[in-house]
Write a protein that holds these residues in place. Structure first.
Motif, PDB file in Angstrom:
ATOM      1  N   VAL A 194       0.820  -1.203   0.000  1.00  0.00           N
ATOM      2  CA  VAL A 194       0.000   0.000   0.000  1.00  0.00           C
ATOM      3  C   VAL A 194       0.860   1.262   0.000  1.00  0.00           C
ATOM      4  CG1 VAL A 194      -1.706   1.291   1.366  1.00  0.00           C
ATOM      5  CG2 VAL A 194      -1.932  -1.179   1.110  1.00  0.00           C
ATOM      6  N   ILE A 195       1.996   1.212   0.669  1.00  0.00           N
ATOM      7  CA  ILE A 195       2.864   2.386   0.793  1.00  0.00           C
ATOM      8  C   ILE A 195       3.846   2.444  -0.377  1.00  0.00           C
ATOM      9  CG2 ILE A 195       4.584   3.555   2.226  1.00  0.00           C
ATOM     10  CD1 ILE A 195       3.283   2.249   4.668  1.00  0.00           C
ATOM     11  N   ASP A 196       3.886   3.599  -1.023  1.00  0.00           N
ATOM     12  CA  ASP A 196       4.798   3.880  -2.126  1.00  0.00           C
ATOM     13  C   ASP A 196       6.250   3.587  -1.705  1.00  0.00           C
ATOM     14  OD1 ASP A 196       6.258   5.473  -4.132  1.00  0.00           O
ATOM     15  OD2 ASP A 196       6.076   7.158  -2.766  1.00  0.00           O
ATOM     16  N   PRO A 197       7.051   2.940  -2.568  1.00  0.00           N
ATOM     17  CA  PRO A 197       8.443   2.628  -2.198  1.00  0.00           C
ATOM     18  C   PRO A 197       9.261   3.854  -1.779  1.00  0.00           C
ATOM     19  CG  PRO A 197       7.826   1.437  -4.185  1.00  0.00           C
ATOM     20  CD  PRO A 197       6.695   2.376  -3.871  1.00  0.00           C
ATOM     21  N   GLN A 198       9.046   5.003  -2.414  1.00  0.00           N
ATOM     22  CA  GLN A 198       9.805   6.198  -2.009  1.00  0.00           C
ATOM     23  C   GLN A 198       9.395   6.670  -0.620  1.00  0.00           C
ATOM     24  OE1 GLN A 198       9.259   9.032  -5.188  1.00  0.00           O
ATOM     25  NE2 GLN A 198      11.082   8.298  -6.250  1.00  0.00           N
ATOM     26  N   LEU A 199       8.109   6.590  -0.328  1.00  0.00           N
ATOM     27  CA  LEU A 199       7.648   6.950   1.012  1.00  0.00           C
ATOM     28  C   LEU A 199       8.145   5.927   2.016  1.00  0.00           C
ATOM     29  CD1 LEU A 199       6.051   8.732   2.928  1.00  0.00           C
ATOM     30  CD2 LEU A 199       3.970   7.513   2.250  1.00  0.00           C
ATOM     31  N   GLN A 200       8.116   4.659   1.652  1.00  0.00           N
ATOM     32  CA  GLN A 200       8.614   3.590   2.521  1.00  0.00           C
ATOM     33  C   GLN A 200      10.073   3.849   2.885  1.00  0.00           C
ATOM     34  OE1 GLN A 200       6.428   0.986   3.336  1.00  0.00           O
ATOM     35  NE2 GLN A 200       7.906   0.291   4.806  1.00  0.00           N
ATOM     36  N   GLU A 207       9.070  13.289  12.219  1.00  0.00           N
ATOM     37  CA  GLU A 207       8.972  14.396  11.260  1.00  0.00           C
ATOM     38  C   GLU A 207       7.709  14.223  10.416  1.00  0.00           C
ATOM     39  OE1 GLU A 207      11.666  15.750   7.490  1.00  0.00           O
ATOM     40  OE2 GLU A 207      12.697  15.001   9.260  1.00  0.00           O
ATOM     41  N   LEU A 208       7.058  15.327  10.087  1.00  0.00           N
ATOM     42  CA  LEU A 208       5.873  15.264   9.238  1.00  0.00           C
ATOM     43  C   LEU A 208       6.274  15.102   7.783  1.00  0.00           C
ATOM     44  CD1 LEU A 208       3.592  18.018  10.807  1.00  0.00           C
ATOM     45  CD2 LEU A 208       3.423  15.546  11.079  1.00  0.00           C
ATOM     46  N   LEU A 209       5.634  14.157   7.119  1.00  0.00           N
ATOM     47  CA  LEU A 209       5.892  13.884   5.705  1.00  0.00           C
ATOM     48  C   LEU A 209       4.652  14.213   4.887  1.00  0.00           C
ATOM     49  CD1 LEU A 209       7.511  10.376   6.203  1.00  0.00           C
ATOM     50  CD2 LEU A 209       8.704  12.469   5.577  1.00  0.00           C
ATOM     51  N   PRO A 210       4.831  14.830   3.708  1.00  0.00           N
ATOM     52  CA  PRO A 210       3.672  15.085   2.851  1.00  0.00           C
ATOM     53  C   PRO A 210       3.297  13.804   2.108  1.00  0.00           C
ATOM     54  CG  PRO A 210       5.663  15.898   1.792  1.00  0.00           C
ATOM     55  CD  PRO A 210       6.071  15.360   3.139  1.00  0.00           C
ATOM     56  N   ALA A 211       2.040  13.397   2.243  1.00  0.00           N
ATOM     57  CA  ALA A 211       1.599  12.153   1.615  1.00  0.00           C
ATOM     58  C   ALA A 211       0.224  12.333   0.992  1.00  0.00           C
ATOM     59  CB  ALA A 211       1.561  11.028   2.649  1.00  0.00           C
ATOM     60  N   VAL A 212      -0.041  11.533  -0.032  1.00  0.00           N
ATOM     61  CA  VAL A 212      -1.348  11.504  -0.680  1.00  0.00           C
ATOM     62  C   VAL A 212      -1.954  10.133  -0.388  1.00  0.00           C
ATOM     63  CG1 VAL A 212      -2.607  11.607  -2.858  1.00  0.00           C
ATOM     64  CG2 VAL A 212      -0.601  13.075  -2.495  1.00  0.00           C
ATOM     65  N   VAL A 213      -3.098  10.155   0.279  1.00  0.00           N
ATOM     66  CA  VAL A 213      -3.812   8.929   0.638  1.00  0.00           C
ATOM     67  C   VAL A 213      -4.931   8.734  -0.377  1.00  0.00           C
ATOM     68  CG1 VAL A 213      -5.129   7.740   2.434  1.00  0.00           C
ATOM     69  CG2 VAL A 213      -3.341   9.389   3.076  1.00  0.00           C
ATOM     70  N   ARG A 218      -9.911   0.549   3.848  1.00  0.00           N
ATOM     71  CA  ARG A 218     -10.508   1.433   2.831  1.00  0.00           C
ATOM     72  C   ARG A 218      -9.452   2.204   2.041  1.00  0.00           C
ATOM     73  NH1 ARG A 218     -15.398   2.970   2.303  1.00  0.00           N
ATOM     74  NH2 ARG A 218     -14.956   5.209   2.292  1.00  0.00           N
ATOM     75  N   VAL A 219      -8.189   2.125   2.468  1.00  0.00           N
ATOM     76  CA  VAL A 219      -7.101   2.851   1.811  1.00  0.00           C
ATOM     77  C   VAL A 219      -6.487   1.979   0.724  1.00  0.00           C
ATOM     78  CG1 VAL A 219      -4.791   3.837   2.145  1.00  0.00           C
ATOM     79  CG2 VAL A 219      -6.617   4.310   3.794  1.00  0.00           C
ATOM     80  N   ARG A 220      -6.416   2.539  -0.486  1.00  0.00           N
ATOM     81  CA  ARG A 220      -5.816   1.832  -1.625  1.00  0.00           C
ATOM     82  C   ARG A 220      -4.303   2.014  -1.648  1.00  0.00           C
ATOM     83  NH1 ARG A 220      -8.154   3.091  -7.369  1.00  0.00           N
ATOM     84  NH2 ARG A 220      -9.844   1.935  -6.430  1.00  0.00           N
ATOM     85  N   SER A 221      -3.847   3.269  -1.402  1.00  0.00           N
ATOM     86  CA  SER A 221      -2.408   3.539  -1.453  1.00  0.00           C
ATOM     87  C   SER A 221      -2.079   4.806  -0.667  1.00  0.00           C
ATOM     88  CB  SER A 221      -1.930   3.691  -2.902  1.00  0.00           C
ATOM     89  OG  SER A 221      -2.555   4.815  -3.507  1.00  0.00           O
ATOM     90  N   VAL A 222      -0.812   4.897  -0.273  1.00  0.00           N
ATOM     91  CA  VAL A 222      -0.287   6.104   0.367  1.00  0.00           C
ATOM     92  C   VAL A 222       1.032   6.409  -0.333  1.00  0.00           C
ATOM     93  CG1 VAL A 222       0.366   7.234   2.511  1.00  0.00           C
ATOM     94  CG2 VAL A 222      -1.291   5.366   2.575  1.00  0.00           C
ATOM     95  N   TYR A 223       1.084   7.554  -1.003  1.00  0.00           N
ATOM     96  CA  TYR A 223       2.264   7.942  -1.766  1.00  0.00           C
ATOM     97  C   TYR A 223       2.889   9.202  -1.200  1.00  0.00           C
ATOM     98  CZ  TYR A 223       1.980   4.628  -5.616  1.00  0.00           C
ATOM     99  OH  TYR A 223       2.028   3.504  -6.353  1.00  0.00           O
ATOM    100  N   LEU A 224       4.190   9.296  -1.329  1.00  0.00           N
ATOM    101  CA  LEU A 224       4.901  10.520  -0.985  1.00  0.00           C
ATOM    102  C   LEU A 224       4.419  11.602  -1.929  1.00  0.00           C
ATOM    103  CD1 LEU A 224       7.186  11.839   0.692  1.00  0.00           C
ATOM    104  CD2 LEU A 224       8.750  11.179  -1.142  1.00  0.00           C
ATOM    105  N   ASN A 225       4.049  12.751  -1.399  1.00  0.00           N
ATOM    106  CA  ASN A 225       3.613  13.870  -2.222  1.00  0.00           C
ATOM    107  C   ASN A 225       4.871  14.577  -2.708  1.00  0.00           C
ATOM    108  OD1 ASN A 225       2.175  15.829  -3.522  1.00  0.00           O
ATOM    109  ND2 ASN A 225       1.436  16.832  -1.680  1.00  0.00           N
TER     110      ASN A 225
END
Length: 105
Positions: free
Chosen positions: A26-32, A41-47, A95-102
């Motif tokens: 579910v988590i984008d490799p770059q965000l992972q 630290e707060l990270l910008p992400a698109v859910v 309910r979450v399909r993916s979480v990507y680094l913004n």
């Protein structure tokens, strides 16, 4: 032969590995990769959700402690600023399909 307690422990272990592998999908490799390098630290992400996020979905983000975000009106997405722990908890939501680094495209 496994006792009932040992069988329970084995099932719990298998389920925990299933959740970990689900989160990895579910988590984008770059965000992972970022999750391993920052702490608190707060990270910008698109859910991205499987359907338009409901009020309950947005409430669940608030309950996780996510304080900054914006829901898209026409897309099933929410942009958030979240910690690594929050990202992992968000990714565990069925309910979450993916979480990507913004990131800038």
């Amino acid at each position: 032969m496994f006792s009932k307690i040992n069988r329970f422990a084995l099932v719990a272990l298998i389920l925990s590995f299933s959740v970990l592998s689900l989160n990895a999908d579910v988590i984008d490799p770059q965000l992972q990769a970022k999750l391993g390098t920052v702490s608190g630290e707060l990270l910008p992400a698109v859910v991205t959700y499987n359907a338009q996020p409901s009020a309950a979905d947005l409430g669940a983000l608030r309950l996780l402690g996510v304080r900054y975000g914006v829901a898209m009106k026409q897309l099933p997405m929410v942009g958030v600023w979240a910690t690594g722990d929050q990202v992992r908890q968000i990714a565990a939501n069925s309910r979450v399909r993916s979480v990507y680094l913004n990131k800038q495209l």
